[in-house]
Design an enzyme around this catalytic site. Structure first.
Site, mmCIF file in Angstrom:
data_model
loop_
_atom_site.group_PDB
_atom_site.id
_atom_site.type_symbol
_atom_site.label_atom_id
_atom_site.label_comp_id
_atom_site.label_asym_id
_atom_site.label_seq_id
_atom_site.Cartn_x
_atom_site.Cartn_y
_atom_site.Cartn_z
ATOM 1 N N LYS A 253 24.693 -57.251 75.983
ATOM 2 C CA LYS A 253 25.787 -57.366 76.967
ATOM 3 C C LYS A 253 26.241 -58.824 77.078
ATOM 4 C CE LYS A 253 26.290 -53.155 77.990
ATOM 5 N NZ LYS A 253 27.511 -52.463 77.638
ATOM 6 N N CYS B 285 26.413 -39.356 71.007
ATOM 7 C CA CYS B 285 24.985 -39.603 70.740
ATOM 8 C C CYS B 285 24.172 -39.532 72.027
ATOM 9 C CB CYS B 285 24.783 -40.943 70.035
ATOM 10 S SG CYS B 285 25.102 -42.374 71.087
ATOM 11 N N ASN B 286 24.835 -39.684 73.183
ATOM 12 C CA ASN B 286 24.093 -39.586 74.448
ATOM 13 C C ASN B 286 24.863 -38.740 75.458
ATOM 14 O OD1 ASN B 286 21.803 -40.278 76.005
ATOM 15 N ND2 ASN B 286 22.999 -41.794 77.136
ATOM 16 N N PHE C 73 26.546 -53.230 89.075
ATOM 17 C CA PHE C 73 25.213 -53.297 89.658
ATOM 18 C C PHE C 73 24.512 -51.965 89.326
ATOM 19 C CE2 PHE C 73 24.463 -57.462 91.403
ATOM 20 C CZ PHE C 73 25.617 -58.054 90.922
ATOM 21 N N SER D 290 27.040 -55.820 82.722
ATOM 22 C CA SER D 290 25.964 -55.413 83.628
ATOM 23 C C SER D 290 25.461 -56.618 84.407
ATOM 24 C CB SER D 290 24.816 -54.839 82.789
ATOM 25 O OG SER D 290 23.653 -54.732 83.561
ATOM 26 N N TYR E 27 18.880 -54.927 74.985
ATOM 27 C CA TYR E 27 20.026 -54.318 75.677
ATOM 28 C C TYR E 27 20.776 -55.385 76.480
ATOM 29 C CZ TYR E 27 22.735 -52.077 79.309
ATOM 30 O OH TYR E 27 23.764 -51.751 80.159
#
Ligand code: NAD
Ligand code: UD1
Length: 338
Positions: free
Chosen positions: A153, A34-35, A178, A124, A149
């Site tokens: 996570k 999809c990406n 990072f 993340s 988003y």
């Protein structure tokens, strides 16, 4: 050893797939593209002469996962698959919770049913929110992410913590990245965002190559070295190596473990821009704009826990990162299409 890499056709997943194949692992990639496209995996094969088995499908598809675990003898999973555009997550929260949270839960259910308990999860630094001091250590409290988003996570981290409490056979690495940038030094693999990039480096390199007119610098009034935002940029090949170290480490370390993957150094937007201009020999026009909502002034890692426990340290400099980004972007101005 055979590793299932979800999202293995994407930016970080493809660089990690290459590192795994080079280290002698067998790799099965599950990606719904999809990406991404399978061009990244063709590049992997061209570089190392080995290939991953690509299965096109969704990590939310339990029947497919069951089939993969039944037919392949998977020893561990590296879970990259997910959606990652912060702005889009605000507009389409359900898509983000379904893919990132739902997909991770379905994956863990299928893993447990198949008796596979080793998992490396792509988290993340966004889970730290806005810490009071730098550098950021793993034992800092997590913050309140300002967008779906970031929430997704943090939720998955918490789900995995509960899972590890409930079932001691799990061995889980939460890797808090990072700011991954850079590309494989061959110039044949790199970041290929859909549409207009959100992140700094892809934006700068698309301005340099002439696809975008100018860079907007989001704020020059932060309390930083030159007023622009400071981040810990890490080369994607160093990041990929960190995954191999985490995979090796959880083989000997039951339970759940959190590691920052960063360099420990912070650079401002202006410093990154200057390094990129030097590496590319091109001027990158820019305009200073108001701050971007949700941004923090600075963020960089204390990377000592990963150094001590994983024996891993990023080795590539900012100059390496921007040089490799430029090599990829100038070879492939339209990404994998060209
Ligand atoms: P990417 O978009 O290039 O790769 C993600 C891959 O997952 C893509 O190939 C996509 O097609 C696939 N995918 C998405 N949803 C899927 C689904 N439901 N089923 C199967 N495949 C699916 O992103 P990336 O930069 O390589 O990021 C990889 C992971 O690392 C993501 O989980 C991301 O949130 C996380 N992460 C990335 C960054 C970053 O700056 N790039 C920072 C921190 C964390
Ligand atoms: C962003 C996300 C973060 C996500 C990460 C990786 C936000 C608020 N944060 O982190 O949740 O995990 O990407 O996908 O979106 N900048 C500019 N001009 C640009 C782009 C960026 O000046 O066109 C500046 C930003 O203000 C920041 C720095 O460059 O100071 C880095 O930005 P970016 O690459 O988007 O990463 P983060 O904001 O750190």
């Amino acid at each position: 050893m055979k590793i299932l890499v979800t999202g293995g056709a994407g930016y970080i997943g493809s660089h990690t797939t290459l590192a795994l194949l080079e280290a002698g692992y067998e790799v099965v990639v599950l990606d719904n593209l999809c990406n991404s496209s399978d061009a990244a995996l063709h590049a992997v094969e061209a570089i190392c002469g080995k290939s991953a088995r690509m299965i096109r499908g969704d990590v939310c598809d339990r029947a497919l996962l069951d089939r993969i675990f039944r037919e392949q003898r998977i020893d561990a999973v590296l879970h990259f698959a997910g959606l990652k555009a912060v702005g889009e997550s605000v507009r389409k929260p359900l898509d983000y919770y379904e893919n990132n949270v739902g997909g991770s839960i379905t994956l863990c259910q299928a893993m447990a049913a198949a008796g596979v308990f080793r998992l490396v999860f792509s988290s993340s630094a966004t889970v730290y929110g806005e810490p009071e001091q730098m550098p950021i250590r793993e034992d800092f409290p997590t913050g309140i992410p300002t967008n779906p988003y970031g929430q997704s996570k943090l939720i998955v981290e918490n789900v995995l913590r509960d899972l590890s409490q409930a079932e001691p056979r799990w061995r889980i690495a939460l890797l808090r990245y990072f700011n991954p940038i850079g590309a494989h030094h061959s110039g044949h693999m790199g970041e290929d965002p859909n549409g207009i990039p959100n992140n700094l480096l892809p934006y700068i390199s698309q301005v340099a190559v002439g696809s975008l007119p100018e860079l907007s610098i989001f704020g020059d009034d932060y309390p930083t070295i030159d007023g622009t935002g400071v981040r810990d940029y890490i080369h994607v090949v160093d990041l990929a190596d960190g995954h191999l170290k985490a995979l090796q480490s959880i083989a000997e370390r039951p339970g759940i473990h959190t590691w920052n993957l960063g360099t420990g150094d912070g650079y401002s937007v202006m410093q990154v821009l200057q390094a990129f201009e030097q590496a590319s020999g091109r001027a990158v026009p820019y305009r200073v704009m108001p701050r971007r909502s949700g941004d923090i002034a600075e963020s960089w890692a204390d990377a000592s826990k990963a150094a001590k426990e994983l024996g891993w340290k990023a080795t590539r400099s900012l100059q390496d990162m921007v040089t490799d980004t430029w090599r990829w972007q100038s070879n492939h101005p339209r990404g994998y299409l060209q």
